[in-house]
Design an enzyme around this catalytic site. Structure first.
Site, mmCIF file in Angstrom:
data_model
loop_
_atom_site.group_PDB
_atom_site.id
_atom_site.type_symbol
_atom_site.label_atom_id
_atom_site.label_comp_id
_atom_site.label_asym_id
_atom_site.label_seq_id
_atom_site.Cartn_x
_atom_site.Cartn_y
_atom_site.Cartn_z
ATOM 1 N N ASP A 1 0.435 -21.395 9.976
ATOM 2 C CA ASP A 1 1.209 -20.684 8.822
ATOM 3 C C ASP A 1 2.498 -20.255 9.414
ATOM 4 O O ASP A 1 2.844 -18.775 9.442
ATOM 5 C CB ASP A 1 0.206 -19.684 8.321
ATOM 6 C CG ASP A 1 0.899 -18.851 6.996
ATOM 7 O OD1 ASP A 1 1.844 -19.517 6.412
ATOM 8 O OD2 ASP A 1 0.430 -17.707 6.452
ATOM 9 N N ILE B 1 0.161 2.653 7.974
ATOM 10 C CA ILE B 1 1.402 1.929 7.734
ATOM 11 C C ILE B 1 0.900 0.751 6.742
ATOM 12 O O ILE B 1 1.632 -0.005 5.958
ATOM 13 C CB ILE B 1 2.208 1.409 8.556
ATOM 14 C CG1 ILE B 1 1.200 0.367 9.848
ATOM 15 C CG2 ILE B 1 2.737 2.351 9.649
ATOM 16 C CD1 ILE B 1 1.904 -0.024 11.026
ATOM 17 N N SER C 1 -2.729 -1.473 4.475
ATOM 18 C CA SER C 1 -4.407 -1.449 4.323
ATOM 19 C C SER C 1 -4.539 -2.939 4.428
ATOM 20 O O SER C 1 -4.275 -3.836 3.715
ATOM 21 C CB SER C 1 -4.500 -0.961 2.921
ATOM 22 O OG SER C 1 -5.886 -1.074 2.936
ATOM 23 N N GLY C 2 -5.091 -3.237 5.844
ATOM 24 C CA GLY C 2 -5.403 -4.655 5.935
ATOM 25 C C GLY C 2 -6.647 -5.271 5.460
ATOM 26 O O GLY C 2 -7.423 -4.338 4.803
ATOM 27 N N SER C 3 -7.122 -6.578 5.619
ATOM 28 C CA SER C 3 -8.210 -7.104 5.280
ATOM 29 C C SER C 3 -9.505 -6.539 5.890
ATOM 30 O O SER C 3 -10.458 -6.432 5.343
ATOM 31 C CB SER C 3 -8.320 -8.603 5.059
ATOM 32 O OG SER C 3 -8.220 -8.810 6.616
ATOM 33 N N GLY D 1 -9.384 -3.178 7.321
ATOM 34 C CA GLY D 1 -9.374 -1.595 7.235
ATOM 35 C C GLY D 1 -7.991 -1.353 7.672
ATOM 36 O O GLY D 1 -6.884 -2.140 7.344
#
Length: 423
Positions: free
Chosen positions: A252, A121, A123-125, A127
């Site tokens: 944040d 779902i 593509s993160g930092s 993986g």
């Protein structure tokens, strides 16, 4: 005038004696004045160079700012980095995983409990991020979960950091308004962090969908009232109070970092900054957040604290009442600090009541000490919610163009995709 007379080798029989007069003030006073001038010049040059470096370190062209050091960290929040977290003495990934097996034993999930098919779902930092089914208890009722994987091959530092984030979530424990850690798979590669699946996605996307002329979609009512804005806001404050009790802050707070369920249960995510503060007692200079959500002290690279989250919470209220409009739409991201230094704030949106706008303004006070605490803000939201309108639906006719929104808000397009960037 002060003089010193010095007789040079004179005796009683001499007819002529030389007398030397030394006027020390003629030499000393100018020397002192020159020294003071050089010191003042050096101080002025040092202040000028420091100001230039501060401006260069702020990556304003990107619309994001580095996070300054945190304020008021207790030993509990800042001192665990070397003791509780992943040991740094290990010299190979294999030995590190063996060492951590016992520490994470209660969180281990057998890999055979997962469905063979993985739906990527995001593509993160670190993986790929997958959605899959986990079979626990009744095989006929698998549980939907999200697997956050560590990309391969991974070095020792990446593995240490990934395991440290799992331990951090283990330390935080359960809270209904934080995305829950369901377990992990760290006894071998690939490494997985198992998270609960909040299928409706992030609050910002939900707000944008509320702009459409639809009644329901997938069983979720895409209509939002003023009373429901307060309902979501109170849940976010509960999550922030939970972090504050552990001497942490979020850093944040924004609609893109909140996940929403069908019953409008809000779950705060994006805890990467809280992890950095807890694990290391400091924040890397490379950690950046969008400028338009930051309090003035953060823009000025001063120490960060929980009152900065209060400022950002006011921006969150603005996002919700405008159904996902970018903050300060008329101000370029790189000019936001100058805008705030002139003591300007956002105008009241047309769909916003005076009660809610007064809450926003209290969050946007320049001085940190003059902003309400989380507890005070929570009480004011509770009071406002009692008389809030629960019938009139918030309406904004314009649909959002993501590329235009990203440019105005000063964030990257990758931040707008459906993402589980929880840690």
């Amino acid at each position: 005038r002060i003089m010193m007379r010095i007789l040079l080798e004179c005796s009683l029989s001499d007819k002529l004696c030389v007398v030397r007069e030394q006027q020390y003030e003629i030499i000393i006073i100018p020397t002192i004045l020159v020294g003071v001038f050089l010191i003042l010049l050096a101080v002025i040059l040092w202040l000028f160079i420091r100001e230039q470096r501060a401006q260069q370190q702020s990556p304003r062209l990107q619309g994001i700012a580095a996070v300054p050091p945190s304020r008021g960290l207790s030993l509990e929040a800042a001192g665990h980095g070397g003791s509780m977290f992943v040991p740094l003495k290990e010299r190979s990934v294999e030995s590190l995983l063996q060492t951590m097996t016992h520490a994470l034993a209660k969180l281990q999930v057998p890999r055979e409990q997962f469905c063979d098919s993985l739906e990527q779902i995001h593509s993160g930092s670190y993986g790929a991020i997958y959605r899959t089914k986990m079979y626990i208890g009744d095989p006929a009722k698998p549980k939907s979960v999200v697997l956050k994987a560590l990309k391969e091959p991974a070095g020792l530092y990446e593995v240490q950091d990934f395991l440290g984030r799992i331990q951090f979530y283990q330390y935080l424990g359960k809270h209904k308004n934080l995305v829950q850690l369901e377990g992990c798979c760290t006894e071998g590669l690939p490494l997985y962090m198992v998270l609960e699946d909040v299928t409706q996605g992030d609050l910002l996307s939900f707000l944008w969908t509320c702009r459409r002329d639809v009644m329901t979609m997938d069983g979720l009512l895409y209509d939002l009232t003023e009373k429901q804005v307060y309902h979501i806001g109170r849940q976010v404050l509960q999550a922030l109070e939970f972090l504050q009790d552990k001497h942490l802050f979020h850093g944040d707070v924004a609609a893109r970092n909140i996940l929403i369920q069908c019953d409008l249960t809000a779950k705060l995510c994006g805890l990467g900054l809280a992890y950095e503060v807890y694990a290391r007692g400091a924040i890397p200079a490379t950690y950046t957040v969008p400028l338009k959500w930051l309090a003035p002290e953060r823009l000025l690279l001063r120490p960060a604290g929980i009152r900065g989250d209060v400022w950002s919470f006011g921006i969150l209220l603005y996002e919700m009442v405008t159904l996902g409009a970018p903050p300060y739409p008329e101000v370029p991201p790189t000019s936001i600090l100058q805008y705030l230094q002139r003591r300007k704030i956002m105008k009241k949106p047309s769909s916003c009541t005076h009660t809610m706008y007064n809450l926003m303004k209290s969050c946007w006070r320049w001085s940190e000490e003059s902003r309400p605490s989380l507890k005070e803000l929570h009480a004011r939201l509770e009071t406002a919610a009692r008389t809030a309108n629960d019938k009139a639906v918030l309406q904004v006719p314009e649909l959002v163009v993501p590329e235009l929104y990203a440019a105005v808000a000063g964030i990257g397009m990758e931040s707008l995709s459906y993402s589980y960037s929880i840690l």
